[in-house]
Design an enzyme around this catalytic site. Structure first.
Site, mmCIF file in Angstrom:
data_model
loop_
_atom_site.group_PDB
_atom_site.id
_atom_site.type_symbol
_atom_site.label_atom_id
_atom_site.label_comp_id
_atom_site.label_asym_id
_atom_site.label_seq_id
_atom_site.Cartn_x
_atom_site.Cartn_y
_atom_site.Cartn_z
ATOM 1 C CG HIS A 60 45.537 58.620 42.396
ATOM 2 N ND1 HIS A 60 46.340 58.011 41.452
ATOM 3 C CD2 HIS A 60 44.303 58.657 41.838
ATOM 4 C CE1 HIS A 60 45.628 57.693 40.386
ATOM 5 N NE2 HIS A 60 44.380 58.078 40.591
ATOM 6 C CG HIS A 92 40.519 60.941 39.377
ATOM 7 N ND1 HIS A 92 40.537 60.545 38.063
ATOM 8 C CD2 HIS A 92 41.267 60.037 40.053
ATOM 9 C CE1 HIS A 92 41.258 59.428 37.942
ATOM 10 N NE2 HIS A 92 41.711 59.104 39.139
ATOM 11 C CB CYS A 150 38.113 53.838 37.752
ATOM 12 S SG CYS A 150 37.669 52.111 38.002
ATOM 13 C CG ASN A 176 44.368 60.725 37.080
ATOM 14 O OD1 ASN A 176 43.853 60.074 36.193
ATOM 15 N ND2 ASN A 176 44.865 60.175 38.166
HETATM 16 N N1 COA Z 1 46.485 38.849 34.102
HETATM 17 C C1 COA Z 1 45.923 38.313 32.978
HETATM 18 N N2 COA Z 1 44.781 37.634 32.967
HETATM 19 C C2 COA Z 1 44.171 37.456 34.150
HETATM 20 C C3 COA Z 1 44.684 37.959 35.339
HETATM 21 C C4 COA Z 1 45.881 38.701 35.295
HETATM 22 N N3 COA Z 1 46.423 39.238 36.373
HETATM 23 N N4 COA Z 1 43.860 37.632 36.350
HETATM 24 C C5 COA Z 1 42.841 36.932 35.804
HETATM 25 N N5 COA Z 1 43.022 36.822 34.467
HETATM 26 C C6 COA Z 1 42.140 36.180 33.496
HETATM 27 C C7 COA Z 1 41.844 34.753 33.863
HETATM 28 O O1 COA Z 1 42.788 33.880 33.292
HETATM 29 C C8 COA Z 1 40.479 34.553 33.257
HETATM 30 O O2 COA Z 1 40.595 34.370 31.875
HETATM 31 P P1 COA Z 1 39.683 33.308 31.070
HETATM 32 O O3 COA Z 1 38.275 33.848 31.199
HETATM 33 O O4 COA Z 1 40.212 33.366 29.678
HETATM 34 O O5 COA Z 1 39.872 32.027 31.764
HETATM 35 C C9 COA Z 1 39.812 35.914 33.471
HETATM 36 O O6 COA Z 1 40.897 36.837 33.539
HETATM 37 C C10 COA Z 1 39.002 35.970 34.751
HETATM 38 O O7 COA Z 1 39.804 35.513 35.832
HETATM 39 P P2 COA Z 1 39.268 35.371 37.333
HETATM 40 O O8 COA Z 1 40.401 34.910 38.172
HETATM 41 O O9 COA Z 1 38.009 34.550 37.339
HETATM 42 O O10 COA Z 1 38.999 36.835 37.758
HETATM 43 P P3 COA Z 1 37.666 37.700 37.810
HETATM 44 O O11 COA Z 1 36.802 37.503 36.611
HETATM 45 O O12 COA Z 1 37.056 37.528 39.142
HETATM 46 O O13 COA Z 1 38.316 39.172 37.698
HETATM 47 C C11 COA Z 1 40.266 40.538 38.151
HETATM 48 C C12 COA Z 1 39.190 39.620 38.708
HETATM 49 C C13 COA Z 1 40.900 41.225 39.335
HETATM 50 C C14 COA Z 1 41.310 39.698 37.398
HETATM 51 C C15 COA Z 1 39.625 41.568 37.172
HETATM 52 O O14 COA Z 1 38.459 42.083 37.734
HETATM 53 C C16 COA Z 1 40.570 42.695 36.848
HETATM 54 O O15 COA Z 1 41.570 42.490 36.163
HETATM 55 N N6 COA Z 1 40.255 43.916 37.296
HETATM 56 C C17 COA Z 1 41.104 45.075 37.066
HETATM 57 C C18 COA Z 1 40.315 46.316 37.193
HETATM 58 C C19 COA Z 1 41.161 47.542 36.958
HETATM 59 O O16 COA Z 1 42.307 47.506 36.571
HETATM 60 N N7 COA Z 1 40.532 48.697 37.196
HETATM 61 C C20 COA Z 1 41.152 49.966 36.967
HETATM 62 C C21 COA Z 1 42.075 50.391 38.055
HETATM 63 S S1 COA Z 1 41.231 51.422 39.208
HETATM 64 ZN ZN ZN Z 2 42.834 57.304 39.367
#
Ligand code: COA
Ligand code: ZN
Length: 312
Positions: free
Chosen positions: A206, A208, A239, A248
């Site tokens: 993958h 970019h 990202c 990408n």
């Molecule tokens: N789907 C929906 N909501 C979610 C969730 C999921 N899979 N996981 C966590 N949440 C919500 C929680 O309910 C919480 O909500 P609230 O504040 O209303 O209570 C909030 O998100 C934070 O949850 P928490 O478990 O404390 O996680 P965090 O703040 O440590 O964040 C991740 C961790 C992984 C959930 C978050 O960083 C994330 O979604 N990252 C994705 C990044 C991404 O996709 N990057 C691009 C790809 S490269």
């Molecule tokens: Zn990517």
């Protein structure tokens, strides 16, 4: 090289749309995904079951899954960060779960707010949920070829994580070049290290195109015998939690290259070009893709269409 077929995954509805400031309408995303299925993609990353606070652009993952026209020839995959995401994915009847961590601790912390080890422990829970529901899991490694905070990534860490993936029963590993730091020799070294340690794990690449060598990296992968690649229509993508993350490698440009090399993909390039043009209209700004503008190399023009250079 002896490769006759390559499997290309379109990641536009996930990597592409997550990087756009404008949030596209759900119905427009569904229409694009339906077009991608008709164009012949064997696998599409359609969204992410992540926190909507982290990626508001993909908050409609459930609606996307229930709205698209499923086809037995296209696998619909999505990113899942935790058990909560896995349960959402099961409920939405997703075909394939993609878990993701970063090879570098600092980008993993930025992206998913935990250490690499915490991510791996969490993947165990996701694997359990996926296993009980017969959903295959693919394991991504972001910043696999370099990290914008930590620099070079050791090939040993890629091989170690791949081994963990294999032991959790994942179908393969995807090496993600989050900020375009890969070069052809870096790609070759990473593939070798993983193959030496986990010879029977499939590798997907993958890239970019941040530094303009995305398709050169594909060539490096092809010379190593890799037949699975990911790309994005129009060359969108990136990202939001990495500095200078740009698009990408472009799907049309990749498909054009592969077809010109006599490698089959099953994807209709003309249909794909139309999709990229449609997405460009939806996002309202120029996309970096090149084949979507220039068309096939043998496209012929009328001589009346261009001026003749007469005089100074
Ligand atoms: N789907 C929906 N909501 C979610 C969730 C999921 N899979 N996981 C966590 N949440 C919500 C929680 O309910 C919480 O909500 P609230 O504040 O209303 O209570 C909030 O998100 C934070 O949850 P928490 O478990 O404390 O996680 P965090 O703040 O440590 O964040 C991740 C961790 C992984 C959930 C978050 O960083 C994330 O979604 N990252 C994705 C990044 C991404 O996709 N990057 C691009 C790809 S490269
Ligand atoms: Zn990517």
């Amino acid at each position: 090289m002896n490769i006759t077929n390559v499997k290309v995954t379109e990641v536009g509805p996930r990597d592409g749309f997550q990087s756009e400031k404008t949030i596209l309408k759900t119905e427009d995303k569904i229409s694009i995904i339906n077009d991608l299925i008709v164009a012949g993609f064997p696998r599409i990353e359609v969204s992410s079951f992540v926190s909507p606070k982290a990626i508001p652009q993909l908050a409609d993952a459930e609606m996307i899954l229930s709205g698209v026209n499923r086809s037995s020839t296209t696998t619909l995959a999505a990113l899942v960060p935790n058990a909560r995401g896995a349960l959402r994915a099961v409920e939405a009847n997703l075909d394939e779960i993609v878990v993701f961590l970063s090879a570098s601790e600092s980008h993993n912390k930025k992206n998913v707010n935990r250490s690499v080890n915490e991510s791996l422990v969490g993947f165990g829970e996701i694997a359990d949920i996926a296993g009980k529901n017969n959903i295959p899991v693919q394991g991504d490694i972001a910043t696999a070829f370099g990290c914008p905070f930590e620099g070079n990534i050791s090939t040993k860490s890629l091989a170690d994580i791949s081994k963990e993936y294999k032991s959790m029963g994942f179908k393969g590993v995807t090496l993600g070049d989050t900020t375009g730091m890969a070069t052809p020799p870096v790609v070759a070294d990473a593939i070798k290290a993983i193959r030496d340690k986990v010879p029977d794990l499939g590798i997907t690449l993958h890239f970019h195109n941040t530094r303009g060598v995305g398709l050169a990296n594909v060539m490096s992968g092809l010379y190593q015998g890799i037949t699975d690649y990911e790309s994005c229509f129009g060359g969108m993508g990136g990202c939001p939690f990495a500095p200078n993350a740009t698009g990408n490698i472009c799907s049309e440009d990749l498909i054009y290259l592969l077809h010109e090399m006599g490698i089959e993909t099953g994807i209709d390039l003309d249909k794909l070009i139309s999709i990229a043009q449609k997405v460009e209209g939806l996002v309202g700004h120029k996309l970096p893709g090149q084949v979507m503008r220039a068309g096939h190399r043998l496209l012929s023009y009328s001589m009346d269409d261009v001026p003749t250079a007469i005089g100074a």
